[in-house]
Design an enzyme around this catalytic site. Structure first.
Site, mmCIF file in Angstrom:
data_model
loop_
_atom_site.group_PDB
_atom_site.id
_atom_site.type_symbol
_atom_site.label_atom_id
_atom_site.label_comp_id
_atom_site.label_asym_id
_atom_site.label_seq_id
_atom_site.Cartn_x
_atom_site.Cartn_y
_atom_site.Cartn_z
ATOM 1 N N THR A 13 10.737 4.151 -39.183
ATOM 2 C CA THR A 13 10.471 5.600 -39.182
ATOM 3 C C THR A 13 10.559 6.169 -37.768
ATOM 4 O O THR A 13 11.251 7.161 -37.515
ATOM 5 C CB THR A 13 9.061 5.860 -39.755
ATOM 6 N N LYS A 204 -5.888 2.716 -31.089
ATOM 7 C CA LYS A 204 -5.660 3.924 -30.280
ATOM 8 C C LYS A 204 -6.878 4.233 -29.419
ATOM 9 O O LYS A 204 -6.755 4.640 -28.258
ATOM 10 C CB LYS A 204 -5.317 5.095 -31.203
#
Ligand code: HSE
Length: 328
Positions: A13, A204
């Site tokens: 993607t 993250k």
């Protein structure tokens, strides 16, 4: 002017997003950078899956085609998982190439090692795409938070889970249907376990922790919960009380001086800075000592928001005006 030669690793993607963006916005990027951009090679695992792009762009399954091509200046890396991404990026840096990565799992584990290696070899690492999709949070902190000290972060760092929670609340979708839609839109990971169990948000958060606090919390000061146990009833009950259930990643020093991190579910009221962050959007709410509270919001997942972050890193690196990399 001498062309800028780039290479791409991965055509999932995100890799496809970078590939398409480099083509769609080629003229604008070349104007901005003052040089032609030439995509030298795309390294992928299964060329048979990507026959459509084969005609114009050299495709390879061998990283050596990047490493031993002295013309290549910048390498975009968009593959999943720690390996072979970490090895590839190390080799690219050692070969004197700037690298730009979207790989959060790898960078949460090995970011500091790569930053140190890049410094040694006098090249740059762009990693804004690892955290919060298209929101320029890494560059904002690196470039624009020098006088301030950031004290605390509360954030929505996973687009898939925020999308699922929004769809369950607003449209009454069952969890599995909302997840399927997130997969269809290209928000979820190939294996969405990391999204729905909170690992992706945790990676993250650790990248932000390294950047802001120059370290990661000790494992005993980390809590992580996914969203798989959230029921439609709990979501509707929160709604009835004027609240929204959000999957919030937070990090701060506690009263005893320990750096603590959490990825947890919370029912937040309307006045909360993350209440209005909906769908695939992410947001990062920072508490800083001079400016006070600031929230950055934007698309947190998907091919083009992530490609946007990588291309902004590219422009920064090629313009040769990067901020120094903090290394903990
Ligand atoms: N699966 C990730 C998300 C992609 O949903 O946030 C962006 O890192």
């Amino acid at each position: 002017m001498k062309p800028i030669h780039v290479a791409l690793i991965g055509l999932g993607t995100v890799g496809c997003g970078v590939y398409q963006t480099l083509h769609i916005h080629k003229k604008r990027l070349e104007m901005q950078l003052g040089a032609p951009i030439h995509l030298s090679t795309v390294v992928i695992e299964n060329p048979e899956k990507h026959q459509k792009i084969g005609a114009k762009t050299p495709i390879s399954t061998d990283i050596s085609d990047i490493l031993y091509n002295p013309e290549i200046d910048v390498v975009f890396e968009a593959i999943n998982g720690k390996e072979p991404a970490f090895t590839y990026l190390k080799q690219c840096i050692e070969a004197g190439k700037h690298v730009i990565t979207a790989n959060k799992e790898m960078f949460a584990a090995h970011g500091n090692e790569l930053k140190a290696l890049a410094k040694l070899h006098d090249v740059q690492i762009g990693y804004d795409a690892t955290t919060a999709g298209g929101i320029p949070i890494i560059q904002s902190i690196r470039q624009l938070f020098k006088a301030n000290q950031i004290k605390e972060v509360q954030a929505i760092l996973n687009g898939t889970t925020n999308y699922i929670l929004t769809e369950m609340r607003e449209n009454g979708l069952p969890f599995s249907t909302a997840l399927k839609q997130a997969q269809k839109w290209g928000y979820a990971e190939a294996d969405p376990t990391n999204d729905i169990e909170g690992y992706d948000a945790f990676f993250k958060l650790m990248i932000l922790s390294d950047l802001i606090f120059n370290k990661q919390p000790d494992p005993e000061h980390i809590k992580r919960t996914g969203i798989t146990d959230v029921t439609a009833e709990a979501i509707q009950q929160a709604k009835h009380e004027g609240k929204r259930i959000k999957h919030i990643a937070s990090i701060k020093y506690d009263q005893t001086g320990n750096l603590t991190a959490e990825v947890e579910l919370a029912a937040v009221p309307e006045r909360h800075p993350l209440y209005a962050v909906e769908g695939v959007d992410n947001a990062i709410h920072l508490k800083a000592d001079i400016v006070g509270d600031i929230t950055l919001t934007g698309p947190g997942a998907g091919a083009f928001p992530t490609a946007s972050a990588m291309l902004e890193d590219f422009c920064m690196i090629v313009s040769q005006k990067p901020a120094p990399l903090p290394i903990s």
